[in-house]
Design an enzyme around this catalytic site. Structure first.
Site, PDB file in Angstrom:
ATOM      1  N   ASN A  68       0.579  -6.065  23.539  1.00 16.15           N
ATOM      2  CA  ASN A  68       0.670  -6.657  24.884  1.00 16.15           C
ATOM      3  C   ASN A  68       0.935  -5.619  25.984  1.00 16.15           C
ATOM      4  O   ASN A  68       0.794  -5.927  27.171  1.00 16.15           O
ATOM      5  CB  ASN A  68       1.728  -7.771  24.937  1.00 16.15           C
ATOM      6  CG  ASN A  68       1.287  -9.060  24.264  1.00 16.15           C
ATOM      7  OD1 ASN A  68       2.094  -9.774  23.669  1.00 16.15           O
ATOM      8  ND2 ASN A  68       0.003  -9.396  24.340  1.00 16.15           N
TER       9      ASN A  68
ATOM     10  N   ASP B  58       1.070 -19.089  22.548  1.00 16.35           N
ATOM     11  CA  ASP B  58      -0.070 -18.548  23.296  1.00 16.35           C
ATOM     12  C   ASP B  58      -0.559 -19.549  24.353  1.00 16.35           C
ATOM     13  O   ASP B  58      -0.327 -20.749  24.246  1.00 16.35           O
ATOM     14  CB  ASP B  58      -1.208 -18.228  22.300  1.00 16.35           C
ATOM     15  CG  ASP B  58      -2.210 -17.253  22.896  1.00 16.35           C
ATOM     16  OD1 ASP B  58      -1.918 -16.626  23.933  1.00 16.35           O
ATOM     17  OD2 ASP B  58      -3.308 -17.123  22.317  1.00 16.35           O
TER      18      ASP B  58
HETATM   19  C1  IPE Z   1       1.196 -15.838  25.538  1.00 11.37           C
HETATM   20  O1  IPE Z   1       0.415 -16.250  26.586  1.00 11.37           O
HETATM   21  C2  IPE Z   1       2.378 -15.022  25.985  1.00 11.37           C
HETATM   22  C3  IPE Z   1       2.248 -13.581  25.718  1.00 11.37           C
HETATM   23  C4  IPE Z   1       1.329 -13.015  24.986  1.00 11.37           C
HETATM   24  C5  IPE Z   1       3.242 -12.720  26.319  1.00 11.37           C
HETATM   25  P1  IPE Z   1      -0.787 -15.386  27.143  1.00 11.37           P
HETATM   26  O2  IPE Z   1      -0.298 -14.553  28.271  1.00 11.37           O
HETATM   27  O3  IPE Z   1      -1.419 -14.620  26.042  1.00 11.37           O
HETATM   28  O4  IPE Z   1      -1.755 -16.492  27.682  1.00 11.37           O
HETATM   29  P2  IPE Z   1      -3.340 -16.509  27.585  1.00 11.37           P
HETATM   30  O5  IPE Z   1      -3.691 -16.353  26.141  1.00 11.37           O
HETATM   31  O6  IPE Z   1      -3.826 -15.353  28.403  1.00 11.37           O
HETATM   32  O7  IPE Z   1      -3.723 -17.826  28.127  1.00 11.37           O
HETATM   33  C1  IPE Z   2      -0.244 -13.055  20.672  1.00 15.13           C
HETATM   34  O1  IPE Z   2      -0.905 -13.548  21.792  1.00 15.13           O
HETATM   35  C2  IPE Z   2       1.066 -12.435  21.062  1.00 15.13           C
HETATM   36  C3  IPE Z   2       2.071 -13.346  21.574  1.00 15.13           C
HETATM   37  C4  IPE Z   2       1.986 -14.630  21.638  1.00 15.13           C
HETATM   38  C5  IPE Z   2       3.284 -12.725  22.020  1.00 15.13           C
HETATM   39  P1  IPE Z   2      -2.018 -12.670  22.535  1.00 15.13           P
HETATM   40  O2  IPE Z   2      -2.502 -13.495  23.656  1.00 15.13           O
HETATM   41  O3  IPE Z   2      -1.482 -11.320  22.840  1.00 15.13           O
HETATM   42  O4  IPE Z   2      -3.125 -12.528  21.386  1.00 15.13           O
HETATM   43  P2  IPE Z   2      -4.673 -12.175  21.501  1.00 15.13           P
HETATM   44  O5  IPE Z   2      -4.786 -10.960  22.370  1.00 15.13           O
HETATM   45  O6  IPE Z   2      -5.322 -13.370  22.120  1.00 15.13           O
HETATM   46  O7  IPE Z   2      -5.096 -11.960  20.092  1.00 15.13           O
HETATM   47 MG    MG Z   3      -2.949 -15.038  24.777  1.00 16.10          MG
END
Ligand code: IPE
Ligand code: IPE
Ligand code: MG
Length: 259
Positions: A79, A31
């Site tokens: 997502n 994340d």
């Molecule tokens: C994790 O990084 C990757 C995916 C969920 C695809 P994020 O895209 O969630 O990054 P933040 O949490 O918005 O910083």
């Molecule tokens: C969890 O990250 C999913 C992945 C890392 C692929 P998210 O960024 O989607 O999670 P939330 O929305 O912060 O819980």
């Molecule tokens: Mg995230």
């Protein structure tokens, strides 16, 4: 390119780790890609792009350390709520990874697999997943499992449906359903449960990841955003894991003996 040489016990000890106290299976919630990019004034996708470098580094390190399995949460079933442009770029990146890394994954002796509802992904990505899976299926090294379009509740739901069908067709009796049978019906059937779950970017939640399988996993939350996570960070997480008492509801062996 040859297979990565595994670390010797001495090398593992030199990292401050105990070779016989390593987790068998680590699962990572990668994340913080978006925040990493935004804090640098870059578009969110740049964070995802840089995150691939961390994936490469961590996969190699996990394999060198001799883990049995590494599971990476790449894309959750929730997502899809993201804007179409981010989704498009994420899918392109995923495809690129599957194509570009296929031979590298194979040459490292890794066995590639996925969990998640891949039939909902584009046919092109499904094809690349099948190719990488097929190419590496006879390898005997670490299993690299990518969670793509994965959601634990959907997974449990699917398992319940399958068991209900078996019960209604008379294949099994409902009262004979065991925990092992439920585990076997999950997308992770046949895989060991994770011993350690790592989440980056300081979020203290599970976000619908492996809910059944992590019932006794140790949790490690790391402040770094995923694009900054490297080999040393993985070793620190393992070091924290090794120092913990896993009691599984019982008592520490010493306590039990001294009573
Ligand atoms: C994790 O990084 C990757 C995916 C969920 C695809 P994020 O895209 O969630 O990054 P933040 O949490 O918005 O910083
Ligand atoms: C969890 O990250 C999913 C992945 C890392 C692929 P998210 O960024 O989607 O999670 P939330 O929305 O912060 O819980
Ligand atoms: Mg995230």
């Amino acid at each position: 390119m040859s297979r990565e040489t595994p670390y010797t016990s001495e090398q593992i000890r030199s990292f401050g780790l105990e070779p016989d106290r390593l987790p068998r299976h680590i699962a990572i919630i990668m994340d913080g890609n978006g925040r990493w990019a935004q804090s640098r004034g870059l578009p969110r996708i740049e964070g995802h792009r840089r995150g691939v470098n961390s994936v490469r580094a961590v996969v190699e390190e996990a394999s060198r350390l001799g883990l049995e399995q590494l599971t990476l949460y790449c894309f959750s079933s929730e997502n899809w709520k993201r804007p179409p442009t981010e989704l498009n770029l994420l899918m392109r990146l995923l495809r690129h990874y599957l194509v570009e890394e296929r031979e590298e994954i194979h040459s490292q002796g890794l066995r590639f697999s996925t969990i998640g509802i891949t039939s909902e992904l584009s046919p092109v990505i499904q094809e690349e997943i099948s190719r990488t899976t097929a190419r590496t299926q006879n390898n005997t090294g670490m299993r690299l499992c990518l969670a793509i379009n994965y959601g634990a509740r959907a997974e449990i739901c699917q398992a319940v449906r399958q068991l209900a069908q078996k019960a209604s067709s008379g294949q099994i009796a409902p009262e004979t359903i065991t925990e092992e049978m439920i585990s076997a019906e999950l997308m992770t059937g046949g895989m060991p449960d994770p011993d350690l779950v790592i989440r980056t970017a300081s979020e203290y939640r599970i976000s619908n990841f492996l809910l059944w399988q992590i019932s006794y996993a140790e949790l490690y939350i790391c402040q770094k955003h995923w694009p900054d996570f490297r080999e040393q960070d993985l070793r620190e997480a393992i070091s924290s894991f090794s120092g913990r008492d896993r009691r599984f509801g019982g008592l520490r062996p010493k306590t039990a003996l001294s009573e």
